[in-house]
Scaffold this motif. Structure first.
Motif, mmCIF file in Angstrom:
data_model
loop_
_atom_site.group_PDB
_atom_site.id
_atom_site.type_symbol
_atom_site.label_atom_id
_atom_site.label_comp_id
_atom_site.label_asym_id
_atom_site.label_seq_id
_atom_site.Cartn_x
_atom_site.Cartn_y
_atom_site.Cartn_z
ATOM 1 N N ALA A 28 26.612 -88.543 -38.446
ATOM 2 C CA ALA A 28 27.186 -87.217 -37.959
ATOM 3 C C ALA A 28 26.935 -86.859 -36.559
ATOM 4 C CB ALA A 28 26.337 -86.290 -38.855
ATOM 5 N N HIS A 29 26.211 -87.786 -35.814
ATOM 6 C CA HIS A 29 26.238 -87.515 -34.455
ATOM 7 C C HIS A 29 27.653 -87.511 -33.630
ATOM 8 C CE1 HIS A 29 24.942 -87.889 -30.243
ATOM 9 N NE2 HIS A 29 23.445 -87.522 -30.568
ATOM 10 N N PRO A 30 27.689 -86.368 -32.786
ATOM 11 C CA PRO A 30 28.917 -86.484 -31.972
ATOM 12 C C PRO A 30 29.340 -87.903 -31.010
ATOM 13 C CG PRO A 30 27.769 -84.321 -31.726
ATOM 14 C CD PRO A 30 26.566 -85.245 -32.277
ATOM 15 N N ALA A 31 28.352 -88.762 -30.986
ATOM 16 C CA ALA A 31 28.670 -89.965 -30.315
ATOM 17 C C ALA A 31 28.758 -90.922 -31.168
ATOM 18 C CB ALA A 31 27.330 -90.354 -29.297
ATOM 19 N N ALA A 32 28.889 -90.690 -32.407
ATOM 20 C CA ALA A 32 29.157 -91.686 -33.385
ATOM 21 C C ALA A 32 30.675 -91.673 -33.794
ATOM 22 C CB ALA A 32 28.390 -91.441 -34.877
ATOM 23 N N ALA A 33 31.554 -91.806 -32.774
ATOM 24 C CA ALA A 33 32.814 -91.858 -32.921
ATOM 25 C C ALA A 33 33.484 -93.552 -33.051
ATOM 26 C CB ALA A 33 33.522 -91.343 -31.840
ATOM 27 N N MET A 34 34.433 -93.653 -33.874
ATOM 28 C CA MET A 34 35.167 -94.859 -33.759
ATOM 29 C C MET A 34 36.127 -94.912 -32.463
ATOM 30 S SD MET A 34 35.735 -96.034 -37.800
ATOM 31 C CE MET A 34 36.567 -94.249 -38.138
ATOM 32 N N ILE A 35 36.063 -95.988 -31.942
ATOM 33 C CA ILE A 35 36.959 -96.284 -30.829
ATOM 34 C C ILE A 35 38.058 -97.246 -31.405
ATOM 35 C CG2 ILE A 35 37.139 -97.093 -28.384
ATOM 36 C CD1 ILE A 35 34.221 -96.278 -28.128
ATOM 37 N N SER A 36 39.352 -96.750 -30.919
ATOM 38 C CA SER A 36 40.498 -97.636 -31.114
ATOM 39 C C SER A 36 40.303 -99.178 -30.527
ATOM 40 C CB SER A 36 41.900 -97.218 -30.587
ATOM 41 O OG SER A 36 42.660 -98.105 -30.528
ATOM 42 N N PRO A 37 40.548 -100.155 -31.377
ATOM 43 C CA PRO A 37 40.310 -101.266 -30.875
ATOM 44 C C PRO A 37 41.584 -102.002 -29.833
ATOM 45 C CG PRO A 37 39.947 -101.531 -33.208
ATOM 46 C CD PRO A 37 40.459 -100.245 -32.667
ATOM 47 N N THR A 38 42.610 -101.160 -29.843
ATOM 48 C CA THR A 38 43.750 -101.530 -29.187
ATOM 49 C C THR A 38 43.422 -101.122 -27.808
ATOM 50 O OG1 THR A 38 45.319 -101.641 -31.078
ATOM 51 C CG2 THR A 38 46.241 -101.485 -28.940
ATOM 52 N N PRO A 40 40.761 -91.320 -23.144
ATOM 53 C CA PRO A 40 40.581 -91.232 -24.806
ATOM 54 C C PRO A 40 41.455 -91.343 -25.683
ATOM 55 C CG PRO A 40 40.417 -89.206 -23.372
ATOM 56 C CD PRO A 40 40.783 -90.273 -22.385
ATOM 57 N N VAL A 41 41.447 -91.977 -26.704
ATOM 58 C CA VAL A 41 42.195 -92.174 -27.758
ATOM 59 C C VAL A 41 41.646 -91.981 -29.063
ATOM 60 C CG1 VAL A 41 43.727 -93.881 -28.959
ATOM 61 C CG2 VAL A 41 43.409 -93.953 -26.499
ATOM 62 N N GLY A 42 42.197 -90.954 -30.257
ATOM 63 C CA GLY A 42 41.683 -90.978 -31.078
ATOM 64 C C GLY A 42 42.756 -90.329 -32.244
#
Length: 376
Positions: A23-33, A46-48
């Motif tokens: 739930a931490h704001p830094a726990a974001a998934m990053i696009s492998p591409t 930034p990509v999301g």
């Protein structure tokens, strides 16, 4: 992956705070591409999958995002674009609200909140926070290696007056080392303002005439400067003379976060911590574990207690709430008795927005939620 909407994660070892960490704001998934394409420059591209798409970033002036028409939720986002602009000067930030140049501002200068409330076009919003302000004391350096000195300084600060003078009343005296709304937080009797007791403890510690030291701040805005000035005046009354320095982000990174115990110049350090996971592990481990000494994380007191280290580690090995509560209480009780900090206040969050903007608000950890943001 179990199915298109379910992921199974198998950990190498027990880690009971895992759900909270996600739930931490830094726990974001990053696009492998995107990561493969941009590498170390990913932060500038930034990509999301959110409602807005990155448009422009002028690093010294603003960031602009625009509506993404392919967002999964029909009818969202409701705004065409958002421009984020950093404005360091409190007066300028307040003026931009008054003139309509800005629709939303955070933080609102505490001393100007009452004035902004008188503007019929603006709404001033006050909400609870999990942001605690404190002064860490480098326990590896004289005179702060003496517990009586550390305890003395706690009695030398009038927290009620500090909340009024520096925060215009938008803060409450700290009741522990963890804000009370954090899961597993412990609350203790209020630390009284007692200069006579502070002087007596300093005398017992071998400093009947006080001492000289330095007090650094992790911020240089007006509120931090008021805290420094107030603390300087309070400590002078018990014979402790402090030279104060308000740091900018670059100074903090170089002098505080980037240096280990042997080369660190930190003695007294005014700062704050917001445990965005909402749970005691992230409120305690980065600030009190031996492994969290800078430059690793942010234990600027260079505090180390094997009992606390064990409690924090053991709490991550169990999902039994009663056992976690016992371990976190034991850790907090020990830290409270060791006095590596001067706990000060828990801030309230004050933001302001034009009344034609709704659905845009500040989260308890000072991050933002604008999922429902709309302009009339």
């Amino acid at each position: 992956m179990v199915d298109p909407t379910t992921v199974k994660v198998t950990l190498k070892e027990p880690f009971s705070a895992f759900i909270n960490i996600l739930a931490h704001p830094a726990a974001a998934m990053i696009s492998p591409t995107a990561l493969k394409k941009y590498g170390k420059e990913i932060g500038f591209h930034p990509v999301g999958t959110g409602p807005f798409v990155f448009e422009t970033w002028n690093q010294t002036d603003f960031v602009k995002v625009k509506k993404w028409d392919g967002y999964w939720k029909p009818g969202y986002p409701k705004l065409d674009s958002i421009t984020w602009r950093p404005v360091v000067d409190n007066n300028t930030r307040a003026a931009m609200l008054q003139t309509g140049e800005a629709n939303f501002a955070f933080p609102v200068p505490y001393e100007q909140a009452k004035l902004l409330e008188k503007n019929s076009k603006l709404a001033v919003v006050t909400t609870p926070s999990i942001m605690q302000r404190y002064i860490s004391l480098n326990v590896t350096q004289k005179p702060f290696d003496n517990p009586k000195v550390r305890e003395a300084l706690e009695y030398a600060i009038n927290r009620q007056a500090l909340a009024k003078v520096a925060f215009s009343g938008y803060a409450t005296p700290a009741t522990g080392i963890v804000p009370p709304t954090i899961d597993f937080a412990q609350t203790y009797p209020a630390i009284s303002y007692d200069p006579a007791k502070a002087k007596a403890l300093l005398k017992e510690a071998g400093y009947p005439n006080g001492f000289e030291t330095t007090l650094w701040s992790s911020h240089n805005h007006s509120t931090a400067q008021k805290v420094l000035q107030f603390t300087q005046q309070q400590l002078a009354q018990v014979g402790v003379k402090v030279k104060v320095t308000a740091m900018d982000a670059g100074q903090r990174a170089a002098e505080v976060e980037g240096k280990g115990q042997k080369e660190s110049g930190v003695r007294m350090f005014y700062t704050g911590w917001s445990a965005s996971t909402g749970e005691a592990d992230w409120a305690l481990t980065p600030l009190f574990a031996t492994t969290a000494w800078p430059p690793a994380i942010f234990n600027t007191a260079f505090y180390s207690n094997p009992k606390v280290d064990k409690d924090l580690a053991d709490a991550l090995k169990t999902t039994d709430r009663a056992e976690k509560a016992r371990l976190y209480k034991d850790a907090q009780d020990t830290i409270w008795q060791d006095h590596p900090w001067i706990p000060l206040v828990v801030e309230q969050l004050v933001s302001a927005n034009s009344k034609n903007l709704s659905g845009f608000y500040v989260m308890p950890d000072t991050s933002f939620n604008f999922d429902e943001a709309t302009l009339k």
